[in-house]
Design a protein around this motif. Structure first.
Motif, mmCIF file in Angstrom:
data_model
loop_
_atom_site.group_PDB
_atom_site.id
_atom_site.type_symbol
_atom_site.label_atom_id
_atom_site.label_comp_id
_atom_site.label_asym_id
_atom_site.label_seq_id
_atom_site.Cartn_x
_atom_site.Cartn_y
_atom_site.Cartn_z
ATOM 1 N N SER A 183 -54.052 31.349 83.434
ATOM 2 C CA SER A 183 -54.611 31.017 84.893
ATOM 3 C C SER A 183 -55.773 29.950 85.000
ATOM 4 O O SER A 183 -56.583 30.449 84.314
ATOM 5 N N ASP A 239 -58.990 31.500 86.272
ATOM 6 C CA ASP A 239 -59.902 32.109 85.397
ATOM 7 C C ASP A 239 -61.272 31.760 85.809
ATOM 8 O O ASP A 239 -61.693 30.400 85.770
ATOM 9 N N LEU A 261 -51.425 36.059 81.173
ATOM 10 C CA LEU A 261 -52.904 35.973 81.026
ATOM 11 C C LEU A 261 -53.459 34.350 81.305
ATOM 12 O O LEU A 261 -54.514 34.144 81.443
ATOM 13 N N THR A 294 -57.379 25.202 79.884
ATOM 14 C CA THR A 294 -57.183 26.797 80.173
ATOM 15 C C THR A 294 -56.501 27.396 78.782
ATOM 16 O O THR A 294 -57.070 28.402 78.529
ATOM 17 N N SER A 318 -63.252 37.733 89.345
ATOM 18 C CA SER A 318 -61.885 38.021 88.528
ATOM 19 C C SER A 318 -60.862 36.771 89.104
ATOM 20 O O SER A 318 -61.039 36.397 90.125
ATOM 21 N N GLU A 319 -60.232 36.744 88.027
ATOM 22 C CA GLU A 319 -59.212 35.798 88.140
ATOM 23 C C GLU A 319 -58.059 36.143 89.488
ATOM 24 O O GLU A 319 -57.639 35.382 90.321
ATOM 25 N N LEU A 371 -59.270 30.295 77.267
ATOM 26 C CA LEU A 371 -58.623 31.647 77.243
ATOM 27 C C LEU A 371 -57.853 32.203 76.253
ATOM 28 O O LEU A 371 -57.568 33.371 76.099
ATOM 29 N N SER A 427 -57.484 33.878 93.006
ATOM 30 C CA SER A 427 -56.023 33.447 92.938
ATOM 31 C C SER A 427 -55.562 33.747 94.321
ATOM 32 O O SER A 427 -55.075 32.933 94.979
#
Length: 401
Positions: free
Chosen positions: A299, A302, A297, A281, A381-382, A285, A386
């Motif tokens: 996660s 993602d 940011l 991750t 989208s994350e 990212l 989530s």
């Protein structure tokens, strides 16, 4: 997200049945006594949280009740120790533990774990002026293997770097150690140290089902070089008539986008993959998870990270090699159904979380997991992913939320 913050702190503190507070800061120290034995010391410091909590109203009395409920849930889940991690439609999932010290092996058994999926061997190098001897390596490894006997114990070779240990030994610290000489790269540059550890692991391999795992492999050249050194050590042991398991399984951690994208090639020369979601991750990212300025940011939900995990899973299945997921993602109940739906059948996680993850597994069917995964794949989208995963997990294990 207050709930996520509390859950992460609970994972660190629940082992001692501590009720964590919002501003607890956790440290580990590795000390060596006169008998050359290692033990773990914990320090808890209060510090301001780098989050704006002005929108949350929570009293210490409310939080204490919240913590007591969590401890009660842990005791309830401990009753699952002897029960299998079996989905409602009969699919068996293997739950392994992540440990750092030999004495943690017993905790994995007590929590219902079926072996060790990640033995972090770095503790032998920390808080000491000199490197551990081969015998010190061997005694620590042998103690753990004897606990599990015929159950798997996966030793990750030393994952040093991007910390004080390696940087303090350089005449000039690296400007960006997280992208520098760390992990398997550090081992390949320090062959005496690397071979010493490999000798100890191989010697311990006759005691049980031992496996070797190389961390942070980024390309086929690093894998082949590491395996060549392993074969050199095997030849040395043969010349000395020292016993070891000649058929020991050798795997790698998939922790970078480069490894994930070339997994089909790497699979031809390895026995198993372990997807390290923490670093995967972070590198995917471009987020330093330890940097408070950008940590929001970070996660695993993602879409980019999830796509890489799916790719690695598919390539491992095509090559018919072993596959597991370790890291924080494997310890989070909200990710369980998604990982199962992707095709993951082995999770390696922090020992205190084993009962909770087992409860989620025993509450779902594989078809439900596939349905959830198909839904997530269509999200972009994350935040959306989530929220959906957390909502699904809350329906299964509401006490944890």
């Amino acid at each position: 997200d207050l709930h996520r913050l509390i859950r992460r702190q609970r994972q660190m503190c629940i082992r001692d049945s501590l009720c964590p507070v919002l501003a607890v800061h956790y440290h580990q120290k590795y000390q060596r006594n006169e008998q050359h034995e290692y033990h773990q010391e914990k320090e808890y410091h209060l510090r301001p949280i780098p989050l704006d909590l002005s929108h949350f109203i929570i009293s210490f009395r409310e939080y204490e009740k919240y913590s007591r409920d969590f401890v009660a849930l842990e005791h309830k889940l401990d009753a699952l120790q002897t029960k299998p991690a079996l989905t409602r439609d009969g699919v068996r999932i293997t739950l392994l533990g992540n440990i750092e010290f030999p004495d943690e092996a017993q905790v994995v058994l007590e929590k219902g774990g079926e072996g060790i999926g990640l033995y972090r061997t770095e503790f032998l190098y920390l808080n000491r002026p000199n490197e551990p001897t081969e015998e010190e390596h061997y005694q620590a490894y042998a103690e753990t293997v004897r606990v599990f006997r015929e159950r798997p114990v996966v030793f990750r070779t030393v994952d040093l770097g991007a910390d004080k240990y390696t940087q303090s030994r350089r005449w000039a610290p690296e400007p960006n150690p997280f992208l520098g000489l760390r992990s398997i790269r550090y081992c390949l540059k320090n062959l005496t140290m690397f071979k010493r550890q490999l000798r100890a692991i191989l010697r311990a391999s006759v005691l049980g089902q031992v496996k070797i795992m190389f961390p942070l492999i980024t390309n086929i050249q690093e894998l082949m070089q590491a395996k060549m050194i392993l074969h050199d050590v095997m030849e040395d042991l043969d010349e000395e008539s020292i016993r070891y398991n000649r058929d020991i399984e050798v795997g790698i951690m998939i922790e970078t986008p480069s490894a994930a994208l070339t997994a089909s090639t790497l699979a031809r020369d390895t026995d198993f993959f372990s997807i390290g979601t923490n670093d995967l991750t972070q590198y995917t990212l471009a987020v330093d998870r330890g940097n408070e300025l950008v940590s929001t940011l970070y996660s695993a939900a993602d879409p980019a990270v999830l796509r890489l995990i799916r790719m690695v899973t598919q390539d491992a299945h095509k090559a018919q090699i072993g596959l597991s997921v370790c890291g924080e993602t494997a310890s989070e109940p909200e990710y369980v159904m998604l990982l199962l739906g992707m095709g993951i059948r082995t999770l390696s996680l922090t020992p205190p979380m084993i009962p909770e993850i087992k409860q989620v597994i025993r509450s779902v069917t594989l078809e439900e997991c596939h349905k959830l995964t198909r839904k997530v794949v269509g999200m972009n989208s994350e935040r959306q992913i989530s929220g959906y995963l957390r909502s699904a997990a809350r329906k299964i294990l509401p006490e944890a939320y």
